[in-house]
Design a protein around this motif. Sequence first.
Motif, PDB file in Angstrom:
ATOM      1  N   LEU A 169      -9.124  27.520  27.211  1.00 39.74           N
ATOM      2  CA  LEU A 169      -8.168  28.435  26.574  1.00 39.74           C
ATOM      3  C   LEU A 169      -7.656  29.525  27.521  1.00 39.74           C
ATOM      4  O   LEU A 169      -6.478  29.887  27.463  1.00 39.74           O
ATOM      5  CB  LEU A 169      -8.807  29.088  25.347  1.00 39.74           C
ATOM      6  CG  LEU A 169      -9.065  28.167  24.166  1.00 39.74           C
ATOM      7  CD1 LEU A 169      -9.881  28.886  23.099  1.00 39.74           C
ATOM      8  CD2 LEU A 169      -7.755  27.668  23.578  1.00 39.74           C
ATOM      9  N   ILE A 189      -4.542  28.800  29.444  1.00 42.96           N
ATOM     10  CA  ILE A 189      -3.373  28.716  28.559  1.00 42.96           C
ATOM     11  C   ILE A 189      -2.856  30.116  28.269  1.00 42.96           C
ATOM     12  O   ILE A 189      -1.648  30.369  28.309  1.00 42.96           O
ATOM     13  CB  ILE A 189      -3.726  27.960  27.251  1.00 42.96           C
ATOM     14  CG1 ILE A 189      -4.051  26.502  27.563  1.00 42.96           C
ATOM     15  CG2 ILE A 189      -2.595  28.076  26.238  1.00 42.96           C
ATOM     16  CD1 ILE A 189      -4.631  25.725  26.395  1.00 42.96           C
ATOM     17  N   PHE A 203       0.854  30.581  29.958  1.00 46.28           N
ATOM     18  CA  PHE A 203       1.943  30.285  29.021  1.00 46.28           C
ATOM     19  C   PHE A 203       2.339  31.521  28.209  1.00 46.28           C
ATOM     20  O   PHE A 203       2.582  31.437  27.008  1.00 46.28           O
ATOM     21  CB  PHE A 203       1.542  29.138  28.084  1.00 46.28           C
ATOM     22  CG  PHE A 203       1.368  27.834  28.794  1.00 46.28           C
ATOM     23  CD1 PHE A 203       2.451  27.011  29.048  1.00 46.28           C
ATOM     24  CD2 PHE A 203       0.117  27.433  29.247  1.00 46.28           C
ATOM     25  CE1 PHE A 203       2.293  25.814  29.720  1.00 46.28           C
ATOM     26  CE2 PHE A 203      -0.055  26.235  29.919  1.00 46.28           C
ATOM     27  CZ  PHE A 203       1.041  25.420  30.165  1.00 46.28           C
ATOM     28  N   LEU A 242       5.249  32.120  25.235  1.00 39.40           N
ATOM     29  CA  LEU A 242       5.698  30.815  24.755  1.00 39.40           C
ATOM     30  C   LEU A 242       5.006  30.423  23.449  1.00 39.40           C
ATOM     31  O   LEU A 242       5.092  29.287  23.026  1.00 39.40           O
ATOM     32  CB  LEU A 242       5.441  29.733  25.823  1.00 39.40           C
ATOM     33  CG  LEU A 242       6.217  29.893  27.119  1.00 39.40           C
ATOM     34  CD1 LEU A 242       5.779  28.861  28.143  1.00 39.40           C
ATOM     35  CD2 LEU A 242       7.706  29.772  26.856  1.00 39.40           C
ATOM     36  N   GLU A 243       4.297  31.342  22.836  1.00 35.95           N
ATOM     37  CA  GLU A 243       3.530  31.167  21.605  1.00 35.95           C
ATOM     38  C   GLU A 243       2.235  30.398  21.808  1.00 35.95           C
ATOM     39  O   GLU A 243       1.328  30.523  21.029  1.00 35.95           O
ATOM     40  CB  GLU A 243       4.359  30.482  20.501  1.00 35.95           C
ATOM     41  CG  GLU A 243       4.815  31.295  19.323  1.00 35.95           C
ATOM     42  CD  GLU A 243       4.157  32.630  19.032  1.00 35.95           C
ATOM     43  OE1 GLU A 243       3.137  32.689  18.335  1.00 35.95           O
ATOM     44  OE2 GLU A 243       4.690  33.647  19.497  1.00 35.95           O
ATOM     45  N   TRP A 244       2.153  29.585  22.847  1.00 40.47           N
ATOM     46  CA  TRP A 244       0.902  28.866  23.113  1.00 40.47           C
ATOM     47  C   TRP A 244      -0.188  29.863  23.472  1.00 40.47           C
ATOM     48  O   TRP A 244      -1.352  29.681  23.127  1.00 40.47           O
ATOM     49  CB  TRP A 244       1.063  27.855  24.237  1.00 40.47           C
ATOM     50  CG  TRP A 244       2.007  26.720  23.921  1.00 40.47           C
ATOM     51  CD1 TRP A 244       2.541  26.413  22.700  1.00 40.47           C
ATOM     52  CD2 TRP A 244       2.512  25.760  24.829  1.00 40.47           C
ATOM     53  NE1 TRP A 244       3.344  25.325  22.802  1.00 40.47           N
ATOM     54  CE2 TRP A 244       3.358  24.896  24.116  1.00 40.47           C
ATOM     55  CE3 TRP A 244       2.360  25.548  26.180  1.00 40.47           C
ATOM     56  CZ2 TRP A 244       4.023  23.841  24.691  1.00 40.47           C
ATOM     57  CZ3 TRP A 244       3.023  24.482  26.769  1.00 40.47           C
ATOM     58  CH2 TRP A 244       3.841  23.639  26.027  1.00 40.47           C
ATOM     59  N   ASP A 245       0.214  30.925  24.187  1.00 45.95           N
ATOM     60  CA  ASP A 245      -0.767  31.942  24.562  1.00 45.95           C
ATOM     61  C   ASP A 245      -1.352  32.615  23.317  1.00 45.95           C
ATOM     62  O   ASP A 245      -2.556  32.834  23.222  1.00 45.95           O
ATOM     63  CB  ASP A 245      -0.161  32.972  25.508  1.00 45.95           C
ATOM     64  CG  ASP A 245       1.046  33.698  24.933  1.00 45.95           C
ATOM     65  OD1 ASP A 245       1.741  33.122  24.060  1.00 45.95           O
ATOM     66  OD2 ASP A 245       1.312  34.835  25.361  1.00 45.95           O
ATOM     67  N   ASN A 246      -0.502  32.866  22.340  1.00 49.89           N
ATOM     68  CA  ASN A 246      -0.983  33.524  21.117  1.00 49.89           C
ATOM     69  C   ASN A 246      -1.842  32.585  20.275  1.00 49.89           C
ATOM     70  O   ASN A 246      -2.851  32.998  19.705  1.00 49.89           O
ATOM     71  CB  ASN A 246       0.189  34.075  20.312  1.00 49.89           C
ATOM     72  CG  ASN A 246       0.867  35.219  21.045  1.00 49.89           C
ATOM     73  OD1 ASN A 246       0.227  35.943  21.798  1.00 49.89           O
ATOM     74  ND2 ASN A 246       2.155  35.370  20.843  1.00 49.89           N
ATOM     75  N   ASN A 247      -1.451  31.326  20.214  1.00 50.42           N
ATOM     76  CA  ASN A 247      -2.286  30.346  19.501  1.00 50.42           C
ATOM     77  C   ASN A 247      -3.652  30.229  20.171  1.00 50.42           C
ATOM     78  O   ASN A 247      -4.684  30.139  19.491  1.00 50.42           O
ATOM     79  CB  ASN A 247      -1.593  28.982  19.443  1.00 50.42           C
ATOM     80  CG  ASN A 247      -0.372  28.997  18.549  1.00 50.42           C
ATOM     81  OD1 ASN A 247      -0.290  29.789  17.616  1.00 50.42           O
ATOM     82  ND2 ASN A 247       0.581  28.135  18.837  1.00 50.42           N
ATOM     83  N   ALA A 248      -3.665  30.263  21.487  1.00 53.33           N
ATOM     84  CA  ALA A 248      -4.929  30.200  22.224  1.00 53.33           C
ATOM     85  C   ALA A 248      -5.753  31.463  21.976  1.00 53.33           C
ATOM     86  O   ALA A 248      -6.982  31.398  21.873  1.00 53.33           O
ATOM     87  CB  ALA A 248      -4.667  30.012  23.714  1.00 53.33           C
TER      88      ALA A 248
END
Length: 181
Positions: A15, A18, A22, A25-31
């Motif tokens: 994680l 990521i 990222f 790009l929202e992937w960072d927040n999901n991670a």
Amino acid sequence: ALFAQKKYDEALKLLDPIIAGFRFLEWDNNARIVRGQILLAKGDTAGAVETYDQLFRASPEAKKNSEIMWAYFNALLAAKQFDKMAPQLDEIISKGSRTDAAKAQIIRGDIKMNQANIEGAVLDYLRSAILFESEKAVVPEALYKAAEGMEKMRDPRAKELYARLNSEFAGTPWAQKAAGK
């Protein structure tokens, strides 16, 4: 999969790149969301709180997501950062949905229980069970915690709450915990 297998350190190793690579790009927040959950499960409550704080700085709209906010409150509670929670709970109780207000009232009770204010905690739990009786998803927890607190105070009415929990909310995890009490 690693989280479910309790391979927390391995999951964190996946994680962190990521989150760093990222950004925006929202992937960072999901991670970050998953990272907070992992750290809390791992027992790193301060790390979980910091991860959620980073999430809210990067994405303030994440505070509008109930699931994320309740996970954050659980991390704050576990980290005993009660002062940070109080104003947010007050706002949820006064302006949030009925379900969220009932949950916030229960967490208020949890804070008091952690501070050895058993009577105050029981009152908060009962407030949730009585004032938010229509919120069937929340009432079993409030009843169980109120009964538990009443037991600690040696109040015989705790048995009545356990009985109500077992009769009205049979099949819930809270009723299962109350079985035989």
